[in-house]
Design an enzyme around this catalytic site. Structure first.
Site, PDB file in Angstrom:
ATOM      1  CG  ASP A  42      -0.059  -0.175   2.709  1.00 47.31           C
ATOM      2  OD1 ASP A  42       0.779  -0.247   2.771  1.00 47.31           O
ATOM      3  OD2 ASP A  42      -0.926  -0.620   3.779  1.00 47.31           O
ATOM      4  CB  SER A  81      -2.847 -10.117  -1.754  1.00 49.06           C
ATOM      5  OG  SER A  81      -2.354  -8.911  -3.273  1.00 49.06           O
ATOM      6  CB  THR A 104      -6.095 -11.494   1.318  1.00 47.62           C
ATOM      7  OG1 THR A 104      -7.371 -10.960   1.783  1.00 47.62           O
ATOM      8  CG2 THR A 104      -6.334 -13.005   0.303  1.00 47.62           C
ATOM      9  CE1 TYR A 105      -1.069  -4.909   4.477  1.00 48.17           C
ATOM     10  CE2 TYR A 105      -2.554  -3.687   2.940  1.00 48.17           C
ATOM     11  CZ  TYR A 105      -1.190  -3.929   4.337  1.00 48.17           C
ATOM     12  OH  TYR A 105      -0.691  -3.150   4.671  1.00 48.17           O
ATOM     13  N   PRO A 106      -5.974  -7.165   4.625  1.00 48.64           N
ATOM     14  CG  PRO A 106      -5.169  -6.335   7.203  1.00 48.64           C
ATOM     15  CD  PRO A 106      -4.332  -6.956   5.874  1.00 48.64           C
TER      16      PRO A 106
END
Length: 876
Positions: free
Chosen positions: A117, A147, A333-335
């Site tokens: 991100d 991810s 997965t990535y939150p």
């Protein structure tokens, strides 16, 4: 030699396990003891390489003012808008900079495994600024995009390496500098003003600072606006006329007037009287229609936080923390993602298989059913933000695989939602029966479930919303035919009142913030938590609603009175900053231009605010007067201003003009805030009403304003005497709490000392000094149960010397021999004497000294002198 850097040590460990291809992985400690180094040999491209895998612990650097400008007494707050900032090591005690430099020495390439991100991109360039000059081939810089921490995804990311995105890093730096300078300037000014002139307020409310933040302010504004709408709400009466009918199953079939309620008493009463003469009514229309309830969209961050608040009663900050722990454990997965649309190549079969085989309970059963019947295509109308895929589980897990109940509940929520997104749509049959009276039609509505569909993913209670009136009414209406006559049992008339809106819930607030562009998916939870920790709002746990405190309302109304509804506290102001930062991330605008424009805008607002800051204590007086129920006007030099209908309230005007006083300003701020239309706010950004209220009457001296505000505050109890009393009571309460803490620590020390009495022995028994009940102990001094001591609170145990200790042991041995006891049970009195040998000691309160830490070298390869992280040409 390849250096790989992750964002957390646990991710570094997972990387080494996933990418070592079965070769031996060694582990050692570098300069930072919190981030070990994992080493192994594997192929990098087509050749063999030696890998070093380590991690940072979040941001390596934080942006702050220089030491000179960090001194509140050295510069005026307005100077912070042009004040110099610098990057400082986040925690110099971790030796992270030294650690990275040491591990990068001699490496031929670096692969950055930071979170994918914008914050992760910024950390990428922080790492590069440290290691660039230590790499033997500094142009070999790669970025891994992933991810989830599933081995398959990590291996795929390693095969498709990219490059770090400098624009996204610059976007983060833009926001950091803007927030730092704006927040510090306003916070410092408000705090110093109140401490210098109204210290009794700070003392009585136990405030260290009164903070302002460009994201915190509009978040608070949403809560205050709803509270004002509730308080200004005037209920209107209305009349509901209904009839009860009887069919083949008997009475209890209710029909309501088809045209709705009456807003006047007379026509409602007239209809009611006419219905009293009827004996039956005829069914004039029976309608049936199918209603499709579409499956939910996949989860993005905001939707996850909303569901966690609604279903798990878990606050946004806590929910994000739990979700991140699941990601680090390789379960989800990535939150942090804005995307709620699956990729076109997404195939749920493998994940469904894992959930059915390795999961438990209803989740595993529903996954198995979907494998048997076939998963349906997910919705295609979501939004693909291009960052991360939606939040889903990575593999199946049971309750035993999760470390605590919150983690299991969150994992179950994510798993069930994923199952719902690939399940069939739900379908109901809506049934409407209309009966005709001489002058009016009456209608009854019910529903029947045709297909439960995706609602079954949430368990038996997941489908309750499909039939809000229950299924019995729908089944009963289904049997009624057109032309059938129903016996009219009785008509009724009820007088009811319109209801005010509810307080803003956490879930609703997150939705408003997302709609109006306040914060990012990663920061929204923090902003909601901030307004609670700063005591601007109170969280009602049972309903998860946010109620503004008098302090929060006073601060909000002060900003509205001074700068209008579309000024310092307005959502469009922050949203414009977020849009500009997005332009930087896309490379459409330079960081320096965005920062300079935002600072110019807010500096003008600061200059205006500084001339009217006396409104803040006036609003505090009005807020606490309202809270105490006095609502008393508090004279002063605040006048009527020129409020706009539906816009900003009047500003301070001539001293004793009409509507003067804090209470009048308070009322206007309430009315203007409540009148703002959120839809118009989103469409026009407040530009049509962005003209602030008129400037104050400059003929009134600042000293007179302070005196008037002090008088207003004194009327609601903010006096020096009351402040001194409050401080004294607080100190006494803290002293009592400190004594309790010290007593608990002493008790723990006694228990630990008694647990160590057996040294390296195996199991034994310790006696409770009060009850004589035994509890199992453990070897090597671990205590196996709780012990209570029979002492009055606050009394200290008598100090014992070694002679007392030896005597206690001899007494115990003698007593055991006299009773021919062959067990290891120690008599009660002797055990008490042994335990009390541990001395109570009160540890001093130690306050760690903060260190600014080393700074980036001027003129470094990564542009420390210019404040940017531009990649050198060689690296590009």
């Amino acid at each position: 030699i390849i250096l790989m850097v992750a964002e957390k040590p646990s991710i570094a460990k997972t990387l080494s396990e996933a990418l070592s291809a079965g070769s031996q992985v060694t582990k050692r400690v570098g300069s930072c003891k919190f981030s070990p180094v994992h080493e192994y040999e594997a192929k990098f491209g087509s050749s063999w390489a030696y890998f070093r895998v380590t991690a940072v612990t979040g941001h390596v650097f934080s942006r702050d003012f220089t030491d000179e400008f960090n001194d509140w007494r050295a510069h005026e707050p307005i100077e912070l808008f042009e004040g110099p900032t610098e990057l400082r090591e986040t925690d110099s005690k971790n030796y992270m900079v030294k650690h990275l430099q040491q591990e990068a020495k001699g490496c031929h390439a670096i692969v950055l495994w930071l979170d994918c991100d914008r914050e992760g991109e910024n950390i990428c360039f922080e790492v590069l600024s440290v290691v660039y000059n230590r790499l033997s081939r500094p142009w070999n810089v790669y970025r891994a995009n992933f991810s989830s921490l599933h081995y398959r995804d990590l291996q795929a990311a390693m095969q498709n390496l990219g490059f770090p995105n400098e624009n996204e890093s610059q976007s983060v730096e833009s926001r950091q500098e803007i927030d730092l300078k704006l927040g510090c300037a306003f916070t410092r000014f408000i705090t110093l003003y109140l401490k210098q002139n109204f210290n009794q307020v700070m003392d009585m409310l136990d405030l260290k600072v009164v903070s302002y933040g460009p994201c915190q302010a509009p978040t608070l504004w949403f809560c205050v606006k709803r509270q004002n709408e509730i308080m200004l709400f005037v209920p209107d009466p209305f009349w509901v006329v209904s009839i009860e009918c009887s069919d083949n199953q008997g009475p209890g079939l209710w029909f309501k007037r088809k045209r709705g309620c009456f807003w006047e008493d007379a026509p409602a009463t007239e209809l009611f009287q006419s219905l009293k003469t009827l004996r039956d009514v005829m069914v004039s229309r029976v309608e049936e229609r199918k209603k499709i309830h579409r499956k939910p969209l996949p989860l993005n961050t905001v939707a996850l936080l909303q569901k966690a608040s609604q279903k798990l009663c878990m606050g946004p900050a806590k929910a994000l923390q739990v979700a991140e722990s699941l990601y680090l454990a390789g379960l989800t997965t990535y939150p942090r993602t804005e995307t709620n649309k699956y990729a076109s190549t997404f195939d749920p079969t493998e994940l469904l298989t894992s959930l059915s085989e390795r999961g438990d309970g209803h989740t595993a059963n529903h996954a198995w059913q979907l494998l048997e019947s076939g998963a349906t295509a997910p919705r295609s109308d979501g939004h693909d933000a291009g960052d991360h895929p939606p939040i889903t589980p990575v593999r199946g897990a049971t309750r035993r695989d999760l470390r605590d109940n919150n983690s299991y509940r969150m994992y179950e929520l994510i798993s069930q939602h994923f199952l719902a997104t690939v399940s069939p749509d739900a379908e109901t049959k809506e049934i409407s029966v209309t009966v005709s009276a001489p002058s009016e039609d009456f209608v009854a509505m019910g529903s029947q479930v045709v297909e439960y569909g995706w609602t079954t993913a949430y368990g038996p209670s997941g489908s309750t919303f499909l039939t809000p009136g229950g299924t019995k009414l729908g089944a009963r209406l289904e049997r009624i035919k057109r032309g059938q006559r129903l016996q009219l049992v009785r008509p009724t008339i009820e007088r009811e009142y319109t209801q005010p809106p509810e307080l803003v819930t956490e879930s609703e607030l997150l939705g408003l913030m997302e709609t109006h562009g306040i914060g990012t998916d990663a920061s929204m939870a923090t902003h909601v938590e901030t307004i609670v920790t700063r005591t601007y709002c109170e969280l009602e746990d049972d309903k998860r609603t946010l109620k503004p405190t008098p302090l929060g309302r006073a601060l909000c109304h002060s900003l509205v009175v001074i700068d209008g509804d579309y000024g310092l506290i307005a959502p469009p102001v922050r949203a414009s900053i977020e849009r500009d930062c997005d332009k930087v991330a896309r490379g459409e605008e330079a960081k320096q231009a965005v920062v300079a424009r935002a600072l110019r805008t807010f500096k003008k607002k600061y200059e205006r605010f500084s001339t009217q800051v006396h409104i803040v204590p006036m609003m505090l007086a009005a807020a606490f007067a309202e809270a105490k129920g006095t609502g008393k006007g508090t004279g002063g030099n605040a006048g009527s201003g020129s409020g706009r209908a539906g816009g900003g309230g009047g500003g301070p005007g001539p001293g004793k003009g009409p509507g003067g006083g804090a209470s009048e300003l308070w009322r206007r701020a309430m009315e203007s805030t409540a009148a703002v239309n959120l839809d118009d706010l989103q469409k026009h950004g407040g530009k049509e009403n962005s003209i602030p209220p008129p400037l104050p009457n400059t003929s009134v001296s600042e000293w007179q304003n302070v005196q008037d505000a002090r008088a207003a505050l004194a009327e609601v109890g903010f006096t020096p005497e009351a402040a001194a009393k409050a401080v004294k009571e607080r100190e006494e309460q803290r002293r009592i709490e400190a004594e309790k803490t010290a007593e608990q620590e002493a008790l723990a020390a006694e228990q630990e000392a008694s647990g160590q009495g057996k040294g390296k022995g195996g199991s034994r028994r310790d006696w409770n000094a009060d009850s004589g009940k035994g509890c199992k102990g453990e070897g090597k001094g671990k205590r196996g149960g709780k012990a209570r001591r029979s002492m009055e609170p606050g009394t200290k145990p008598q100090e014992r010397n070694m002679g007392d200790f030896i005597q206690a042991q001899l007494d115990a041995k003698l007593a055991a021999e006299q009773s021919n006891c062959k067990s290891n049970v120690v008599p009660k009195a002797s055990a008490t004497a042994v335990k009390s040998f541990a001395k109570d000691s009160k540890a001093p309160d130690l306050v760690p000294k903060l260190s600014s830490g080393p700074k980036l070298a001027e003129g470094s390869a990564w542009g420390a002198t210019t404040g940017s992280n531009a990649i050198p040409a060689a690296a590009t």
